[in-house]
Design an enzyme around this catalytic site. Structure first.
Site, PDB file in Angstrom:
ATOM      1  CB  VAL A 136      39.062  55.130  35.925  1.00  0.00           C
ATOM      2  CG1 VAL A 136      38.502  53.884  35.232  1.00  0.00           C
ATOM      3  CG2 VAL A 136      38.201  55.497  37.108  1.00  0.00           C
ATOM      4  CG  PHE A 137      44.525  51.336  33.230  1.00  0.00           C
ATOM      5  CD1 PHE A 137      45.452  52.139  32.585  1.00  0.00           C
ATOM      6  CD2 PHE A 137      44.317  50.050  32.752  1.00  0.00           C
ATOM      7  CE1 PHE A 137      46.173  51.673  31.492  1.00  0.00           C
ATOM      8  CE2 PHE A 137      45.037  49.566  31.650  1.00  0.00           C
ATOM      9  CZ  PHE A 137      45.962  50.386  31.032  1.00  0.00           C
ATOM     10  CE1 TYR A 162      40.481  46.671  31.329  1.00  0.00           C
ATOM     11  CE2 TYR A 162      40.300  45.437  29.277  1.00  0.00           C
ATOM     12  CZ  TYR A 162      39.911  45.658  30.589  1.00  0.00           C
ATOM     13  OH  TYR A 162      38.929  44.871  31.146  1.00  0.00           O
ATOM     14  N   GLY A 163      40.041  49.142  27.033  1.00  0.00           N
ATOM     15  CA  GLY A 163      39.118  48.712  25.974  1.00  0.00           C
ATOM     16  C   GLY A 163      38.294  49.899  25.511  1.00  0.00           C
ATOM     17  CB  SER A 164      34.652  50.289  24.899  1.00  0.00           C
ATOM     18  OG  SER A 164      34.156  50.112  26.212  1.00  0.00           O
ATOM     19  CD  GLU A 211      33.037  48.214  31.213  1.00  0.00           C
ATOM     20  OE1 GLU A 211      33.402  47.063  30.919  1.00  0.00           O
ATOM     21  OE2 GLU A 211      33.074  49.155  30.405  1.00  0.00           O
TER      22      GLU A 211
HETATM   23  C1  SIN Z   1      37.839  49.077  29.602  1.00  0.00           C
HETATM   24  O1  SIN Z   1      37.681  49.681  28.551  1.00  0.00           O
HETATM   25  O2  SIN Z   1      38.732  49.458  30.418  1.00  0.00           O
HETATM   26  C2  SIN Z   1      36.945  47.932  30.010  1.00  0.00           C
HETATM   27  C3  SIN Z   1      36.601  46.998  28.901  1.00  0.00           C
HETATM   28  C4  SIN Z   1      35.657  47.554  27.868  1.00  0.00           C
HETATM   29  O3  SIN Z   1      34.649  48.181  28.232  1.00  0.00           O
HETATM   30  O4  SIN Z   1      35.899  47.365  26.667  1.00  0.00           O
END
Ligand code: SIN
Length: 175
Positions: free
Chosen positions: A5-6, A8-10, A85
């Site tokens: 799982v990639f 990029y945010g939280s 999400e």
């Molecule tokens: C993520 O972190 O990959 C999805 C976006 C988020 O939850 O901030």
């Protein structure tokens, strides 16, 4: 099969799920943008916050973290992540790059431009004002921005959009 799982945010700094392994990774053809509305984490329906999604940009890349889920728990983990999400994000397949010679198939959550909570671009001052004032069940919108910026620094990842926004919000808070 185990699944990558990639994030990029939280999910970089607060995965909240079990994984076998995590590795810094990159996806190509995507850029990170504070263009998604958050009604359920960093804002509320009447005053949504701003969080990140990825938008396609052929010449761009986005650095983040990849987590390896064990096959037996992957299904349950995706159920939990689908709930977390749920405000506009969907799962998409992506090529996750660990180096120029090492790539794997993976999954990531993006909030596409046609989702109900998509906000899109806005002038910097407007984004700053929104992020400074919004708060939701997961905490303050500013903390989401600051924690993301800290997590990217820890990865030595460059992201002018995030760092410019962070600098502008911090300047505003010092006034
Ligand atoms: C993520 O972190 O990959 C999805 C976006 C988020 O939850 O901030």
């Amino acid at each position: 099969m185990n699944v990558w799982v990639f994030a990029y945010g939280s999910l970089i700094w607060r995965p909240d799920f079990k994984f076998l392994e995590r590795r810094q990774a990159r996806v190509r053809g995507w850029q990170r943008r504070f263009w998604q509305g958050s009604h359920d984490h960093r804002g509320v329906p009447k005053q949504p916050g701003r969080v990140v999604t990825l938008v396609p940009e052929s010449s761009a890349h986005c650095d983040g973290m990849a987590y390896l889920l064990e096959s037996e728990v992957a299904h349950r983990t995706f159920e939990v992540l689908d709930h977390r999400e749920k405000n506009g994000y969907e799962r998409v397949a992506v090529c996750v790059e660990f180096s120029s010679t090492e790539q794997v198939d993976g999954i990531m959550y993006i909030a596409p431009t046609d989702n109900h909570a998509f906000l899109g671009p806005a002038p910097l001052d407007d984004m700053v004002a929104q992020i400074r004032t919004c708060e939701g069940p997961s905490g303050k919108n500013v903390d989401y921005l600051f924690e993301l910026a800290d997590a990217l620094r820890a990865l030595d990842a460059d992201d002018s959009h995030v760092f410019e926004l962070e600098a502008a919000v911090r300047t505003g808070l010092e006034k």
